[in-house]
Scaffold this active site. Sequence first.
Site, mmCIF file in Angstrom:
data_model
loop_
_atom_site.group_PDB
_atom_site.id
_atom_site.type_symbol
_atom_site.label_atom_id
_atom_site.label_comp_id
_atom_site.label_asym_id
_atom_site.label_seq_id
_atom_site.Cartn_x
_atom_site.Cartn_y
_atom_site.Cartn_z
ATOM 1 C CB CYS A 85 -1.008 -0.040 1.141
ATOM 2 S SG CYS A 85 -2.389 1.104 0.873
ATOM 3 C CG HIS A 136 -3.459 -2.802 3.781
ATOM 4 N ND1 HIS A 136 -2.453 -2.244 4.535
ATOM 5 C CD2 HIS A 136 -4.095 -1.770 3.171
ATOM 6 C CE1 HIS A 136 -2.484 -0.933 4.396
ATOM 7 N NE2 HIS A 136 -3.468 -0.618 3.572
ATOM 8 C CD GLU A 192 -1.088 -5.181 6.218
ATOM 9 O OE1 GLU A 192 -1.458 -4.006 6.410
ATOM 10 O OE2 GLU A 192 -0.804 -5.612 5.071
#
EC number: 4.3.3.6
Length: 192
Positions: A85, A176, A178
């Site tokens: 990002c 993202h 994660e």
Amino acid sequence: MLKAGVIAVQGDVAEHADAIRRAADRHGEDCTVESIRSAGVVPECDLLLLPGGESTTISRLLAEEGIDEEIEAFAAAGKPLLATCAGLIVASRDAKDDRVSTLDILDVSVDRNAFGRQKDSFEAAIDVEGLDEPFPAVFIRAPLIDEVDAAVETLAAVDDRPVAVRQDNVVGTSFHPELTDDSRIHGLAFFS
């Protein structure tokens, strides 16, 4: 034992650290993860992650702390680096915003927040080159990769727009990875 570093001037540090550990475990690697807030640690790392956050702030803090040049040297040394990002924006050749000092380690041009504002955030199951099943990508104020140099491989796209790319040892994502329980993007960037 491998040492991974997560740039911790801003962004999802704990989530990325967990994803790196899960990916390392899945690939049979022993890996420690360290949060990096100042210069001197990046050169000791085997893997490096540049997370999301706010790209103008990240680029300013990297320069103030002297971490920016260490990241550039890390990438130039051929060590694996994942930029997600806002990290992708900072890693790019061109962020199309003079407030962002880019590292120029990924030969792409990026349009900040091109997928919309916070309220326009979305999730999509995307096909990623190198993964056998779709990845559950989370897009939050995501950048658009709008120019890709010939040396850059597009790993995934949404509506024919690149959202994951690789140039040699550097992987960048608009999304993202994660924020899911799926650590395959971290595995792809670091252990494949």
